[in-house]
Each structure stands twice: as structure tokens, then as C-alpha cells.
Design a protein around this motif. Structure first.
Motif, PDB file in Angstrom:
ATOM      1  N   GLN A 182      18.963  -3.256 -38.671  1.00  0.00           N
ATOM      2  CA  GLN A 182      18.756  -2.414 -39.844  1.00  0.00           C
ATOM      3  C   GLN A 182      20.089  -1.890 -40.369  1.00  0.00           C
ATOM      4  O   GLN A 182      20.338  -1.870 -41.578  1.00  0.00           O
ATOM      5  CB  GLN A 182      17.840  -1.251 -39.483  1.00  0.00           C
ATOM      6  CG  GLN A 182      17.383  -0.429 -40.668  1.00  0.00           C
ATOM      7  CD  GLN A 182      16.454  -1.206 -41.559  1.00  0.00           C
ATOM      8  OE1 GLN A 182      15.476  -1.764 -41.098  1.00  0.00           O
ATOM      9  NE2 GLN A 182      16.765  -1.251 -42.840  1.00  0.00           N
ATOM     10  N   LEU A 183      20.965  -1.466 -39.451  1.00  0.00           N
ATOM     11  CA  LEU A 183      22.276  -0.973 -39.865  1.00  0.00           C
ATOM     12  C   LEU A 183      23.085  -2.064 -40.546  1.00  0.00           C
ATOM     13  O   LEU A 183      23.773  -1.827 -41.540  1.00  0.00           O
ATOM     14  CB  LEU A 183      23.038  -0.433 -38.651  1.00  0.00           C
ATOM     15  CG  LEU A 183      22.478   0.843 -38.013  1.00  0.00           C
ATOM     16  CD1 LEU A 183      23.227   1.172 -36.733  1.00  0.00           C
ATOM     17  CD2 LEU A 183      22.548   2.014 -38.984  1.00  0.00           C
ATOM     18  N   GLY A 477      13.655 -13.633 -45.945  1.00  0.00           N
ATOM     19  CA  GLY A 477      14.580 -12.707 -45.285  1.00  0.00           C
ATOM     20  C   GLY A 477      14.206 -12.394 -43.858  1.00  0.00           C
ATOM     21  O   GLY A 477      14.847 -11.565 -43.212  1.00  0.00           O
ATOM     22  N   TYR A 478      13.179 -13.095 -43.326  1.00  0.00           N
ATOM     23  CA  TYR A 478      12.825 -12.868 -41.918  1.00  0.00           C
ATOM     24  C   TYR A 478      12.144 -14.070 -41.262  1.00  0.00           C
ATOM     25  O   TYR A 478      12.232 -14.264 -40.046  1.00  0.00           O
ATOM     26  CB  TYR A 478      11.913 -11.644 -41.775  1.00  0.00           C
ATOM     27  CG  TYR A 478      10.551 -11.788 -42.411  1.00  0.00           C
ATOM     28  CD1 TYR A 478       9.485 -12.338 -41.713  1.00  0.00           C
ATOM     29  CD2 TYR A 478      10.320 -11.370 -43.715  1.00  0.00           C
ATOM     30  CE1 TYR A 478       8.231 -12.479 -42.299  1.00  0.00           C
ATOM     31  CE2 TYR A 478       9.075 -11.502 -44.297  1.00  0.00           C
ATOM     32  CZ  TYR A 478       8.035 -12.056 -43.590  1.00  0.00           C
ATOM     33  OH  TYR A 478       6.810 -12.198 -44.162  1.00  0.00           O
ATOM     34  N   ALA A 479      11.443 -14.915 -42.028  1.00  0.00           N
ATOM     35  CA  ALA A 479      10.699 -16.038 -41.442  1.00  0.00           C
ATOM     36  C   ALA A 479      11.591 -17.279 -41.389  1.00  0.00           C
ATOM     37  O   ALA A 479      12.203 -17.658 -42.394  1.00  0.00           O
ATOM     38  CB  ALA A 479       9.437 -16.324 -42.260  1.00  0.00           C
ATOM     39  N   GLY A 497      13.020  -8.685 -46.359  1.00  0.00           N
ATOM     40  CA  GLY A 497      13.395  -8.621 -44.948  1.00  0.00           C
ATOM     41  C   GLY A 497      14.849  -8.194 -44.828  1.00  0.00           C
ATOM     42  O   GLY A 497      15.552  -7.987 -45.830  1.00  0.00           O
ATOM     43  N   ASN A 498      15.327  -8.078 -43.608  1.00  0.00           N
ATOM     44  CA  ASN A 498      16.697  -7.609 -43.373  1.00  0.00           C
ATOM     45  C   ASN A 498      17.750  -8.688 -43.555  1.00  0.00           C
ATOM     46  O   ASN A 498      18.919  -8.387 -43.816  1.00  0.00           O
ATOM     47  CB  ASN A 498      16.824  -7.031 -41.959  1.00  0.00           C
ATOM     48  CG  ASN A 498      16.189  -5.661 -41.848  1.00  0.00           C
ATOM     49  OD1 ASN A 498      16.031  -4.961 -42.836  1.00  0.00           O
ATOM     50  ND2 ASN A 498      15.815  -5.274 -40.641  1.00  0.00           N
ATOM     51  N   MET A 499      17.365  -9.954 -43.417  1.00  0.00           N
ATOM     52  CA  MET A 499      18.359 -11.033 -43.429  1.00  0.00           C
ATOM     53  C   MET A 499      18.583 -11.526 -44.859  1.00  0.00           C
ATOM     54  O   MET A 499      18.165 -12.607 -45.248  1.00  0.00           O
ATOM     55  CB  MET A 499      17.916 -12.152 -42.497  1.00  0.00           C
ATOM     56  CG  MET A 499      17.941 -11.747 -41.035  1.00  0.00           C
ATOM     57  SD  MET A 499      17.481 -13.039 -39.879  1.00  0.00           S
ATOM     58  CE  MET A 499      15.694 -12.899 -39.917  1.00  0.00           C
ATOM     59  N   LEU A 505      24.178 -12.127 -41.591  1.00  0.00           N
ATOM     60  CA  LEU A 505      22.995 -12.368 -40.774  1.00  0.00           C
ATOM     61  C   LEU A 505      21.867 -13.051 -41.561  1.00  0.00           C
ATOM     62  O   LEU A 505      20.776 -13.226 -41.061  1.00  0.00           O
ATOM     63  CB  LEU A 505      22.485 -11.065 -40.139  1.00  0.00           C
ATOM     64  CG  LEU A 505      22.245  -9.826 -41.024  1.00  0.00           C
ATOM     65  CD1 LEU A 505      20.945  -9.914 -41.796  1.00  0.00           C
ATOM     66  CD2 LEU A 505      22.267  -8.580 -40.171  1.00  0.00           C
ATOM     67  N   GLY A 506      22.146 -13.460 -42.793  1.00  0.00           N
ATOM     68  CA  GLY A 506      21.165 -14.209 -43.579  1.00  0.00           C
ATOM     69  C   GLY A 506      20.834 -15.533 -42.918  1.00  0.00           C
ATOM     70  O   GLY A 506      21.663 -16.136 -42.222  1.00  0.00           O
TER      71      GLY A 506
END
Length: 531
Positions: A182-183, A477-479, A497-499, A505-506
Motif C-alpha cells: 500500500q505504501l 492492477g492485481y489479477a 488495484g495497487n499494481m 510493482l506494476g
């Protein structure tokens, strides 16, 4: 003294008859024969086992180390299994303060590891003499551990406690990983920060650019309902640029497109310079500063009052709590994220707009969305309840009677990110007032935690028209395993999502879909990304 008659004398105890002695002797002979036969059978069985073991060892000479470990007949496999068992007894011995036994087991474990390492490096099966010696000595120690009352029940209980401890550590690591992720998602990469600074400097230095921006913001095309209007609310210059660029690149008539961008005061100058210095195929682009919306204040907007509340700030930034990392994202405390509920107030003269999040990429012409029949509904969106989640009970607290009395927990959720809004129907049903009502009801965060989708589900309840799922594909962004055919057929792909694709981190598989719409020829972008 007279003797009794013979008939009255006490009978003398008779000895065992001869047939009993014969029977006992027969039993003894049979037992002797059985013992001899059994002993002879054991001896005869031992020989084939030894020969069989040697034969199997010879037959494994063609195996590599991995194949040898997987073979139940190899010495490498026996060494590995015994080493695993010995490690368990080391733990138990230490817990019972039997340090001598623990040391002896550890020593033999190291010998096993050295032999297995040697076998793996040489690429040859384990040598019989070396392996058998270690196996025998380790077996003796394992028997010694068993004699010390480290029975199976003790071993199982000990292993269970250690497994439980490992699970707790794994859970803690998962939570910590979510926090770190998350950060990372919240932080702005240095190259994007560099781009913002360079663009802002240009904005402050050039009066010509500022004059041109004022002209653009007064264009009559901004209120022409014969054109196709899109709105984007973001402080990310590059992400917003990709949304606009991908939309115009896939439009049949890009000159008929109008983009309404709202950002904050920090990014306003950078956003203006970027869109004034790049060509977007003749489309009209308006950039506004949210801080100039004087009507958007704490008196009118409950969410603005809540976002500025000290208790809210402490709750979401006063330290991470387990399971709440995803709610502690600055975007949830950004008013830009809530502007989607004020679109009719921002654009009072428009009749229909398409809302786009800044983490989407457009792959097809979106102008057909404006001719869709929403059947009197306000919001056109794809439904997401065909997934494994995304029903109302996943977002809202149905243990609260305020929610359970008015909404169906199994109602189908839908997605923000690409939405068609009929602003005439919006004003008739007064969706913004409904949104304000639910925000006031949730002042203590008892109905939902944070974000815009839960209040959106409430405000647009019964006012949402489901769209064809090919208009909007989520999850990039996550799957990790979205079907390529689904991505290729989508009009809009969403990196929710986070990515995010602009972060390290994508997900590398999807990044090219986003990067193809980045203007890498821009000098500022080249300077910032190279340096």
C-alpha cells in the motif's frame, strides 16, 4: 492301633499319566521346529533384500539428483527423509533440555547435508558405503530419541505447535506485505515527481501559456451537447495523459471529443502545461482547479467536513491496524475522489458525460456510449457480481438496520472507472442529495469504512443500467491471469488495484498496454526518465 480297611484309606496323589508327558514333549518339539524354520526364513529373507538394494542402487546410476531424491529406493531419498525426522527431534530435544542429543542429531544432519550437496554437485548417485554409514548412525540416534520418550504423540503435538507459530508469523508477514504494498502504491515515483516540477516551472515562467489556458477554459465547445464529453478527476499528469491519448487515438472523430479535467492546486500548472504542449488530434481539453470551486465547502458537502475532521485523520493515518491497510490510502481522503458525485454541479449545462478514472486505458471508440438507452436510469456501468465477490453485502454493514431495511444484500454491485451519466436524470432524482444523506448517516463509519463505491452503491441504488461487460474490463492492477481474449475485446481496461502500470510493482504482462500511449518523445519526460 487297628488300620483302616483298604476301602477307607486316603487316596494317594496320582502322577501325570504318560500321555500328558507325551503331549508336552510334542509341543516342545514343534516349538523348536518353528523357531528353526523362522530363523532360517529370516536369514533367507535378509539376503534378497540386500541384493535387491544393491540392484536398485545400480539401476539408479542413470538418474540425476532430482530423480534420485524422488525415488523411494535411493539412498539420497533415505538420507533426506531421515534428516527431516532428525530435525523434528532436534527441536523436541532442545525443548526437553537434552542438549547433548540435540547436538549429536545436528552433527549427523550436517553430515547428511554435506553428502547430499556432494551428490548434487557431482551429479552421481549416493555412494553405498558413505550413505549407509550415515543412515545407520542417524537411525541409532533416532531410536535413542524415541527411547527418551519422544514418541509419535509428543512429536505430533510439538510439530502442531510449531506449525501454528509459523502460521501466525506467515499471517503477520502477509499483513506487513499488504502495508508495504500500500505504501509503495501511494508513493509518487521520482520520475513523475521530476516531470511535475519541470512542468510547474514552465507554468510559472510563461505568461503566454497562462493566457492560452484561460482562452481554452472559455471555449464554447465546453458546453456544446452535440459533442462527446469526458471527465477525469486526478492529480497524476502522466496517468491522465494516457487516458486522454488512448481515448483520442481510438476515436473515429477525435475533434468531436471534449475532456474536462479537474485537479488540485499543486498539479494545476503542470497539468495545464502538459495538455497545452502536446497534440491530442484536435480534441478540446479543459483543466480546472478544485480549490476554485467556492460552492464546494463544509457547509454544502458532508464528506468535505468529514475529510477535514481530526478524528478521521487520526483514524486513517494514526497507525496501521491489521486488515485495514487498503482503507488507509490517501485517495480515500482526497476530495478529487469524491468529485464524481458532483458532476452536475461542476458542469450544469451538460446533459450526458462519460466518467473515466485515471488508471484506465481506452482501446476502442467510446462515442457509441452516448447513444445508449439507459432506460431512464442515471448511471450506466458494468455489473461485477459475476465475479466471486462484488455484491452489496461485501461493501456494506448489513448488521445495521439502516442498511438491512432498505437494501438487498445480494444486489449486484457495479464498477466505477468507466461510467455513463445522464445528468438530466441525475438532477430529476437528485442523486447528489442521496449521496449527502448517506454520508451523514456514515459519520461514525458504521455503515462502511471508506472509499466512493459503497456510497455510490447506495446513491445509485435502483438507478443503474447494466452495460455489456466488454465495455469495461477490471483487475489489471492485481489479477495476474486475465484472459488475453477478454483484454483484447475490451473497450476500456482498468488497472484497479495497487499494481499501477506507472509503478515498478506494476504487472509486467499488462504494462505495455499502458506504455504504448505514453508520449516518450516529450523532452521533459525523456530528461526525467533517463536521469
Amino acid at each position: 492301633m487297628r488300620r483302616r480297611a483298604t476301602d477307607y484309606r486316603r487316596p494317594v496323589r496320582r502322577r501325570f499319566s504318560s500321555w500328558i508327558w507325551g503331549l508336552l514333549g510334542l509341543f516342545l518339539v514343534a516349538a523348536l521346529v518353528l523357531f528353526v524354520v523362522h530363523h532360517h526364513h529370516d536369514y533367507r529373507v535378509e539376503q534378497p533384500v540386500e541384493e535387491n538394494t544393491k540392484a536398485k542402487l545400480v539401476s539408479s546410476e542413470g538418474l540425476n539428483f532430482t530423480e534420485e531424491l524422488s525415488s523411494v529406493t535411493s539412498f539420497a531419498r533415505q538420507l533426506s527423509d531421515q534428516m527431516t525426522l532428525a530435525k523434528a527431534y532436534v527441536i523436541i530435544a532442545k525443548e526437553h533440555n537434552n542438549l547433548q542429543l540435540a547436538w549429536e542429531l545436528s552433527s549427523k544432519i550436517r553430515s547428511c547435508q554435506l553428502l547430499l550437496s556432494k551428490t548434487a554437485m557431482e551429479g552421481e548417485p549416493s555412494i553405498l558405503d558413505e550413505a549407509q554409514q550415515i543412515i545407520e548412525s542417524l537411525t541409532a540416534l533416532i531410536y535413542k530419541a524415541q527411547d527418551a520418550h519422544y514418541d509419535i504423540a509428543t512429536t505430533i503435538m510439538t510439530m502442531k505447535s510449531h506449525v501454528q507459530a509459523l502460521e501466525e508469523r506467515a499471517n503477520a508477514a502477509t499483513v506487513q506485505s499488504a502495508v508495504f504494498g500500500q505504501l509503495a502504491a501511494e508513493s509518487l515515483p521520482k520520475n513523475l515527481h521530476c516531470l511535475n516540477i519541470k512542468l510547474t516551472i514552465d507554468w510559472l515562467r510563461s505568461s503566454t501559456i497562462r493566457e492560452l489556458a484561460n482562452e481554452n477554459n472559455n471555449s464554447p465547445r465546453l458546453v456544446d451537447n452535440n459533442l462527446y464529453h469526458f471527465c477525469i478527476f486526478s492529480d497524476n499528469v502522466l496517468a491522465t495523459s494516457v487516458v486522454v491519448n488512448s481515448t483520442v487515438s481510438n476515436a473515429d472523430h477525435p475533434k468531436q471529443l471534449v475532456f474536462h479535467i479537474v485537479t488540485n492546486a499543486i498539479s494545476y500548472g503542470a497539468m495545464q502545461v502538459w495538455f497545452l504542449s502536446n497534440d491530442f488530434k484536435g480534441s478540446t481539453i479543459e483543466v480546472e482547479n478544485i480549490e476554485e470551486f467556492s460552492w464546494l465547502n463544509v457547509t454544502y458537502s458532508p464528506v468535505m467536513k468529514q475529510l477535514l475532521d481530526a478524528e478521521t485523520q487520526t483514524y486513517y493515518f494514526g497507525g496501521f491496524q491489521e486488515g485495514e491497510a487498503k482503507f488507509r490510502n490517501p485517495k480515500y481522503l482526497s476530495l478529487l475522489n469524491h468529485l464524481r458525485f458532483y458532476i452536475p454541479e461542476i458542469y450544469p449545462l451538460l446533459e450526458k458525460v462519460v466518467f473515466l478514472d485515471d488508471d484506465v486505458v481506452v482501446q476502442k471508440d467510446l462515442t457509441p456510449l452516448f447513444s445508449l438507452d439507459l432506460h431512464g436510469n442515471v448511471n450506466g456501468a458494468i455489473e461485477t457480481c459475476l465475479e466471486t465477490f462484488h455484491r452489496y453485502y461485501k461493501y456494506l454493514n448489513f448488521s445495521n438496520p439502516v442498511i438491512s431495511s432498505k437494501f438487498d444484500p445480494q444486489a449486484c454491485g457495479w464498477a466505477f472507472g468507466m461510467n455513463v451519466f445522464d445528468l438530466i436524470a441525475w438532477k430529476k432524482t437528485n442523486v447528489t442529495a442521496r449521496y449527502h444523506y448517506w454520508q451523514e448517516q456514515n459519520s461514525d463509519r458504521s455503515l462502511w469504512k471508506m472509499g466512493t463505491l459503497p456510497p455510490g452503491l447506495l446513491a445509485f441504488y435502483g438507478l443503474t443500467e447494466p452495460l455489456d461487460r466488454r465495455w469495461h474490463v477490471l483487475g489489471l492492477g492485481y489479477a495476474l491471469n486475465i484472459d488475453n481474449r477478454l483484454i483484447e475485446s475490451a473497450a476500456v481496461i482498468h488497472f484497479n488495484g495497487n499494481m499501477k502500470p506507472w509503478l515498478k510493482l506494476g504487472i509486467s504482462r499488462y504494462k505495455p498496454l499502458w506504455e504504448r500511449y505514453v508520449n516518450h518523445t516529450h523532452p521533459f519526460l525523456q530528461d526525467c526518465f533517463i536521469s
